[in-house]
Design an enzyme around this catalytic site. Structure first.
Site, short mmCIF file in Angstrom:
data_model
loop_
_atom_site.label_atom_id
_atom_site.label_comp_id
_atom_site.label_asym_id
_atom_site.label_seq_id
_atom_site.Cartn_x
_atom_site.Cartn_y
_atom_site.Cartn_z
CG ASN A 1 -1.94 1.04 1.17
OD1 ASN A 1 -1.73 2.10 0.58
ND2 ASN A 1 -2.98 0.80 1.95
CG ASP A 2 2.88 2.55 -3.81
OD1 ASP A 2 2.58 2.04 -4.88
OD2 ASP A 2 4.08 2.37 -3.45
#
Lengths: 811, 811
Positions: free
Chosen positions: A482-483
Site C-alpha cells: 500500500n504505497d
C-alpha cells in the site's frame, strides 16, 4: 446497461455504441511497436517507450474527451463521417467496434456506404496497419473523397507538451509519392523517423496541421475535408501531421480497400541521408512493400491471430458460466499480457510519461504471464533482480530502456525484496527451471558485484528478517504494497511526494502485511533451499518464519481481525481502537493466504470481519471507516476523499487475496462471490455505473463512502490482472503449478457442477475434467490420471510425457 | 493586413476580428495574482507561480487552438454566443477586444443584444474580476440564460496534466449561495482554495465538467447551455469546474451587470475549517464583499488605470511618428513590466511549468524596468546576486518562490557574471543609490558567506578575467548569451539537453561576445570602483579591459567583421573561412557598443558587413549562411532547420545591439531602420505574415532561409523588450541615465525634425525638447537647461531640484 457484448467465438468484445461511458480501448502490438486505440479510433502509437519515442500526439484529459487518433474522414456528397464516429460525430446508420486480441475492427455505415477499418500491429514489424474498405451498397455511383489524418508527436512526449518555444520551430517532413515522412530532429541526433503511407496514388496531402484544420478549427471539422481538397502543405515548424487525400468513384456494389501504414524506422548513423537534407527512405520502402496488398495484410492479420490463439491455449476452461469462461480463457490473460508489455506506463489513465517499471509491480505481473511466456518471464526476472541492492533492498522502480534503477524514487519500500522470491518461485514452479537460481546476476547493475540469483533471494529474505520493529514485525520503510500508507513521511508540504519524502524516520513503524508476505514467501524460499540442497539454510529460514508467525498472532491480531500496522509511535493502525481505519483488507487476505491463523480459527474470524465490515456489492473496500481527515502519521492514504483510492475505495488488486484466503479455508461460495464482484464480465450489465471497459479490470472502484460508488477508474494497467488470474486459475479453478507437478485443487461454488480445463504445462497438455456431483466447495475425493487413480491432488510431472488425461471428483 | 488598430488615447490595442492569426493576449495582474487572457477570452490564472499554484486549466498546443478560458455563454432564444466569440464561435454582429494596460474589454453584439465583458485583476487583491454587462437594444423583451464557465486546475500544473491515476479521484468543491469553492487537496496539506462567485442570486450551477459539457462534447457546445438548465452537479473527482446559471428578462433598452470574481485565498493552518469537512469561507466572503457592486468595480478599475498611468509617465515622448510614440510611451514599457512579472514562465509559448528565473534574463530585463520600479529592481538585484557562487560564477537559473539557485541546470554559462554588473550599474545610474553596493549579500543563498554587493561585482569581473582561453579571450563554458552555441557539449544522444550536458570539456572554447561584454561592463565596473574610492582596483580593471580590447582586435577580428568564437579545437566560428555560419550578429553588436574598433574603423566595417550579409526586410538574422547540418562541435545552434531560432533566424533580442552600435558610430538613419524592422507597431500592417501581437515583441522572426520568412514566434517573454527599450529610449531618443545625471544624446534619422520628451529621473521631471533643424543624425550642437546654455550633453543632477526644462539642438 450494456454498450456492447462479448463475441466469445471470436474472442472479441463488440461495442455497439460509440458513446461508451468512457473511452473503451484496446492495445495493438506485442513486441516493440505499440498503439492504444479506443472505440472511436482515438489513441496514439509509440516505439518501445511511451515517453521518449512517441510517434503520434495524444491529449489526455481533453475536452471533448479522447481527442486525437488515426482518423479517416469520408466525404460522401455533403456528408462527412468517420468509421469510428469521432471526431466528426456524424450520426451513423450503423456502428460497431470489435476489440480483439491485438486488433480492432470498426464497421460503420452511412447513406448506403459501408466502411470497415481494421487496425493492428503485425508481428515482427514496427508499424500499425489501418486497412480501410469502402463499399457502395446503394444503387448509384458514389464519388467519395477520403482523407486520412494523424498528428505527429515530436518524439519526447513530455518535451512535446511543454517546450513550445523550441518545438514550434523544429517540425520537419518529407513527402514522396504517397508516403509522408516525419523527420523532426533527424537532422540532428535522432537516427529514426516515422512514415505514414498508403498503398495507392493520392490526390493530395497535408502535413501542416493548421493548413489541414483551418484557423480555430478542431479535428471535428477540418477545412480541407469540408472543401474536399488537400492543400499539399509542407510543415515547417508548428505541428506536423500526416493526411492523404484519395478521391474514388464507387459503382453500385463496388468496394475498394486501402492500406495505410504508420511505421517507425531506425537508420544506421552512416546511412542517414540519401542526398543532402534528404533522408534515407530505403528501410521504410522495404517495410511498406510488405503491406502493399490486401493479401499481405490478411496474411499478417492471420499470423497475429494465430499468435494469440497459440499463446492463450496454455490455459483454457469450459464451464457452465460464460462470464467465468471468457474471463479465464481470453480477457484476464490478455490483460496480463498487456501489463507485461506496458507495466504501468501507457493507458488512458497513465500518461506514458512517468513511472518506470515497478520492482513490486513487475514481480506480481509476472505471476499472471509466466505460464504464457516463460522465456520472457525469465528475462524479466533477471532484469528485476539486477537492480537489487547488495543488502537485499531494491530500487522501487527501474527504467525500461536502460533497465537501471531509478535514483529519483530510490529504495525503502520494504515489501519489494520479498516479491522477488514470489516471482522466482512462480517461475520455477511453472517451468521446473531450477537452473535460473545459478544465473549470475549483478547487484545495482554492477557486473562486478554479480552473484547467483539464489543469493539474491537469500538477501531478499534476510533484508526483511533483519529489519524488524519493536513488535518483531517487519519495518515498513517508506511504505509496503500500500504505497499510500506512509508511516515515516509526516508531510506538511502541498504537492510533496508522499512516497519519497521521509521527515521522521522512526525506525519503528511496522507492517503486518509484510509479516504475512514473510511467512508465505519465506516458506517458498525455504523450499527452494531444500530442493537445491541447502537444508541448513532451509531450517534457519523456517525458524524465522515460525517466529514471525508467532509475532503476528501475538502482536498483529486485534481480536476479530489482523492489525494493519504500527505507526511511528508504535500506535496501532487498523484496530478497533482507532477512530477511522479500524480494519484494512490487506493483512486479512495475505496473512490467511500465508496460512496464518488457519489452525487457530483466526483466519475464519478475520474473513468474516472482512465480509461484515468491508464488503459492498461492487467489491471489498480497502478499509473502514474511511479517514475523514488528513493524518500526518499515515500519509497519502488519508489524503483521498472518502471512498476513493486507498481511502476506502475498492482497490481491486487486493480483492483476490481475500478470495484466495477464502479458498484456503475452503469457502468456495464466498471465494467465487468475491471474485465475481470486481470481475468485469459480471458487471457488464451495469456499465453505466461501472463505466470502464467490461472486458478488463480497473485499479479501483469507488467505495461506499463515495458519491460515485461502483464507478471504476484506471483500467488496464493494474496488478489486479495478475492476481485475479492467479486467484481464478490456481485457487478457484484450482489448477496450480507446484515444484513437483500440477496440483488440481478446485475451490468452487457448491452449485457449480464441475468443469473441464486444458492446461499446457512444461510442454505437456493436461486435459482435466472436474466433477462435482455432491455440491462440494473443496476437496479432491478422487483423482484419476490416465485411467489410474492416485491419492492426493498432485499430478506428478513425468519428463517427456506429452499428454495427461485427468479426472477429478470433488466431495 | 491588420486585425485591429491602436487606440493611443486610451493606450489600448483594439482587435476587431476574433480570428487573429494567432491568439493575441494580454496580461492581467501586477503583484501576485496573474491571468493570461486572449482576444477570445482564452487563458488561465495563477497565484505567484504558474506551475505550483495554477487556478484554472489551460491546454497548450490544443486543437482548436487556445481552448479554455473564462467563458460566458449567452443563450438568447435559440442562439448561443460568447462575448469573446470562442468557444461557440457563433458569428457576431459586432466584436471588439480592447487590450489595455492590465485589463481587457470585450464588446460584442448579436441579435440586438450587447455584451460588454471587462476583465482585470484589481490592485492589492488576489482575484480576477469579470464584469459582464448585457443590454437589450431591441424593441422587445428578451429572456436570456447566462452561463459562466471556468475549469479548475488541480494546482500543480505538471501533475495536473500527467498524474491521472491520482487526479481523477481527488477533485472536491463546495457550493454556498452563488459561490463555488474549489478545494481539491485542501483536506490534506494545502492551505488555500479558489472561489468563483457572482454578485447575484443564481438559478443553478455546475461543478462537474462532464455534467456541464455532456459526454463527448467540447466547450463549444455544452449540453447544459443547449438545454438552458444547470444540473447542480457536485464534482467528486474527475474535473471540477465552476459554472453559474443566471436567467434574466431584459426589457427593451434595459441593461444588467454581473460581477464574477475568481479569487485565491490562503487560510491559517489553525482556522482551516468552519465545521468538519467545511472550509473556512470568511476570507473569501471578505474579498467578495469588495466587489459586490458596479461602483466598487469601477473604482477598482480606475485605480488600476491610474496605477499604470503613473507608472508609465516616467518616460514619455511626443514625436512625429505615431508608431514610435506609442511603442515608447506604452507598449514597449508595458512589455518590460510583464517580463518583470513573468520572467520566462507563463506565456502562450512558455507553458508556465518549466524554467525558473534566469540569472542573465533577469539582469537584462531589469534594464527595461529599472526606471519604472527602482525599488523592486533593487530587490531583484539582491535576489539575483544572492544566488551567485563564491568564485563569481552563477547558477544559470533560480526558483522564483524559494529564490534559490537551480541545481538541475547548475552553472557554467560564462556570460552570466558580467550581466550582474550591467544590472547593478543601470540601477545606480537610474537612482544614484550607491548604497546598494554596501548591502550584505550571500553567496549561494548562504548568509554565512555574505559579502557586500560590490564584492560580488568584483568576483563577477574576476571570474571572467581569470577564465581565458588560448587567444586571451573569455572561455565560453556551457554557452554564452547564445544558449545554443554549445562548444563543449558534443551531444550525440537524442533529446539530451544541449545546455546541461558537457561531453568534452575542452577548456579551450572562447567567446568574442563575452570579450565585448567584458570591455563594456569592465569599464562600468571600473567606474563604480573609482566612484567608491577604490582607484587601485579601477586601474587594474582598466588594464585588464585594455588587454581584452587588444585581444579582440588581434584574435577576434576576421577582416570584415568580428569572429564569433573559437571552438573546442581552437577553430574559428563566424569566420569567412567557415562553410556555414560565417558571420554572427552578436559580436558585431556587442563589440561595437562596447567601443571596440570604433577608432580603428573596424566598427563601421563590421556593421556594414551586418547590413550586407545579415539584413532582411524583417530584421537582422543571427548568422549566415544557415547551418545545413548538425555540427557536433557547435551544438544546438546547428540543430534547428535553417532560418529558425538561433540557426539564422531573426533573433530579435540582439537586433537592438546592432542598432545601438550604429548610434555609437553616429548612423541614426540606419539605427532607426534596424529599430523599425522588428518593432511590432511597424509590422502591424503585415500581421498576416508576422502573426504575433502587433503591440509586443516576439523572441524570433523566421529568417530568410525559412519557408515562413517574416513569421514571428514566442511573443511577450523575451529580453527583446528590455533591450529594444534601452535602444530606443537611451540611444535613439538618447535620454540616458548616467552616474552624474541625465545625458541627452539622440541619434535619430535625419528626416526627424526633433521631438519632445518627459523623463522622471530621481524624482525630478525633465521636460526635454529636441530640435533638429539641419537634419542631423547625431551630435548635440546646443544644450539649454532652464534657459542656461551648457556644454556637452549631460544635464547635471542637482539634489532637490524637481524640474528641468531642457532644449537641445542637434547639428
Amino acid at each position: 446497461m450494456k454498450f456492447g457484448y462479448f463475441d466469445d467465438a471470436r474472442q472479441e468484445y463488440v461495442i455497439t455504441s460509440p458513446t461508451t461511458p468512457l473511452p473503451w480501448i484496446n492495445y495493438l502490438g506485442c513486441e516493440n511497436f505499440f498503439s492504444l486505440i479506443s472505440n472511436t479510433c482515438g489513441g496514439y502509437s509509440f516505439y518501445k517507450d511511451a515517453k521518449l519515442l512517441r510517434l503520434t500526439r495524444y491529449r489526455y484529459n481533453n475536452i471533448p474527451t479522447d481527442t486525437n487518433g488515426r482518423y479517416y474522414y469520408i466525404k460522401d456528397g455533403d456528408t462527412i463521417w468517420n468509421p469510428g464516429w469521432q471526431p466528426v460525430q456524424t450520426e451513423l446508420d450503423s456502428y460497431s467496434c470489435r476489440h480483439g486480441l491485438g486488433y480492432s475492427v470498426f464497421t460503420s455505415t452511412k447513406n448506403e456506404l459501408t466502411a470497415e477499418l481494421t487496425a493492428f500491429v503485425p508481428l515482427n514489424n514496427n508499424c500499425e496497419i489501418n486497412r480501410l474498405t469502402l463499399k457502395n451498397t446503394s444503387n448509384q455511383a458514389k464519388d467519395i473523397s477520403l482523407f486520412s489524418y494523424i498528428e505527429f508527436c515530436l518524439w519526447n512526449a513530455v518535451d512535446d507538451m511543454t517546450n513550445f518555444q523550441r518545438n514550434f520551430s523544429i517540425g520537419e517532413v518529407e513527402i514522396e509519392g504517397s508516403a509522408i515522412y516525419h523527420k523532426t530532429e533527424y537532422r540532428e541526433r535522432r537516427n529514426h523517423y516515422a512514415v505514414y503511407a498508403v498503398n495507392t496514388a493520392i490526390d493530395g496531402y497535408d502535413t501542416d496541421r493548421d493548413s489541414f484544420l483551418g484557423a480555430y478549427r478542431g479535428v471535428n471539422r477540418p477545412i480541407v475535408v469540408e472543401q474536399g481538397k488537400s492543400t499539399n502543405s509542407k510543415a515547417s515548424g508548428w505541428a506536423p501531421i500526416g493526411s492523404h487525400n484519395i478521391n474514388v468513384t464507387l459503382q453500385p456494389g463496388e468496394e475498394m480497400s486501402y492500406v495505410f501504414v504508420l511505421g517507425y524506422l531506425e537508420i544506421d548513423e552512416d546511412n542517414k541521408w540519401e542526398a543532402p537534407g534528404v533522408i534515407n527512405k530505403a528501410p521504410a520502402k522495404e517495410m511498406l512493400a510488405k503491406f502493399e496488398t490486401n493479401e499481405q495484410v490478411e496474411t499478417a492479420l492471420d499470423e497475429l491471430k494465430e499468435h494469440w490463439t497459440t499463446l492463450l491455449s496454455k490455459y483454457t476452461v469450459e464451464t457452465n458460466d460464460d462470464k467465468l469462461t471468457r474471463m479465464v480463457n481470453t480477457w484476464n490473460q490478455y490483460q496480463c499480457m498487456v501489463t507485461f508489455n506496458m507495466s504501468r506506463s501507457a493507458s488512458y489513465y497513465e500518461s506514458g510519461t512517468g513511472r518506470g517499471m515497478g520492482f513490486r509491480d513487475s514481480c506480481q505481473d509476472l505471476l499472471g504471464f509466466v505460464h504464457l511466456i516463460p522465456d520472457r518471464a525469465r528475462e524479466r526476472i533477471i532484469d528485476i533482480a539486477s537492480t537489487q541492492f547488495e543488502d537485499g533492498s531494491a530500487y522501487h522502480q527501474y527504467q525500461p530502456l536502460t533497465k537501471k534503477g531509478n535514483m529519483d524514487i530510490g529504495s525503502g519500500f520494504n515489501d519489494d525484496p520479498l516479491w522477488l522470491i514470489a516471482g522466482v518461485s512462480a517461475y520455477i514452479k511453472e517451468t521446473g527451471d531450477f537452473g535460473i537460481l545459478e544465473e549470475s546476476v549483478p547487484f545495482d547493475n554492477d557486473e562486478s558485484k554479480a552473484q547467483p540469483l539464489m543469493e539474491h533471494l537469500r538477501r531478499s529474505f534476510n533484508f526483511t528478517r533483519t529489519n524488524l520493529g519493536p513488535h518483531g514485525l517487519p519495518l515498513i520503510g517508506r511504505a509496503d504494497w500500500n504505497d499510500c500508507l506512509n508511516l515515516n513521511c509526516f508531510s506538511k508540504t502541498p504537492g510533496e511526494s508522499f512516497q519519497t519524502c521521509s521527515n521522521f524516520e522512526s525506525g519503528k513503524a511496522e507492517s503486518v502485511f509484510i509479516a504475512g508476505m514473510f511467512v508465505r514467501y519465506g516458506k517458498e524460499y525455504a523450499e527452494l533451499c531444500k530442493r537445491t540442497g541447502n537444508q541448513a539454510e532451509a531450517e534457519l529460514v523456517l525458524a524465522a518464519v515460525d517466529k514471525m508467525y508467532d509475532a503476528v498472532l501475538e502482536n498483529g491480531w486485534d481480536g476479530e481481525w489482523f492489525l494493519r500496522a504500527y505507526d511511528a509511535f508504535s500506535e496501532k493502525i487498523g484496530s478497533k481502537e482507532c477512530e477511522d481505519g479500524q480494519i484494512f483488507i490487506e493483512p486479512q487476505g495475505f496473512c490467511v493466504l500465508a496460512g496464518i491463523g488457519v489452525k487457530e480459527g483466526l483466519a475464519e474470524k478475520a474473513l468474516n470481519s472482512v465480509k461484515e465490515r468491508l464488503d459492498t456489492k461492487y467489491g471489498v473496500m480497502l478499509l473502514q471507516p474511511a479517514y475523514k481527515d488528513y493524518h500526518l502519521n499515515l500519509g497519502e492514504v488519508s489524503s483521498y476523499p472518502p471512498g476513493y483510492k486507498e481511502n476506502a475505495g475498492i482497490f481491486c488488486h487486493n480483492n483476490p487475496w481475500v478470495s484466495i484466503a477464502e479458498t484456503v479455508i475452503g469457502r468456495g461460495d464466498r471465494a467465487f462471490e468475491i471474485y465475481k464482484k470486481t470481475c468485469p464480465a459480471y458487471v457488464e450489465d451495469i456499465s453505466e455505473i461501472h463505466r470502464t471497459e467490461p472486458y478488463v479490470y480497473s485499479q479501483m472502484v469507488a467505495g461506499a463512502d463515495a458519491p460515485r460508488h461502483g464507478e471504476a477508474k484506471n483500467s488496464w494497467l493494474t496488478g489486479t490482472a495478475a492476481w485475479t488470474f492467479v486467484n481464478v486459475s490456481q485457487y478457484i479453478i484450482g489448477i496450480r503449478p507446484e515444484f513437483d507437478g500440477l496440483v488440481v485443487d478446485p475451490c468452487i461454488p457448491s452449485d457449480m457442477p464441475g468443469f473441464k480445463a486444458t492446461r499446457i504445462f512444461r510442454d505437456a497438455t493436461y486435459n482435466i475434467t472436474v466433477e462435482n456431483p455432491n455440491g462440494a466447495q473443496k476437496g479432491v475425493a478422487k483423482l484419476v490420471v490416465d485411467g489410474q487413480e492416485m491419492s492426493g491432488n498432485i499430478i506428478p510431472f513425468v519428463d517427456g510425457k506429452k499428454e495427461y488425461n485427468v479426472t477429478i471428483t470433488l466431495g
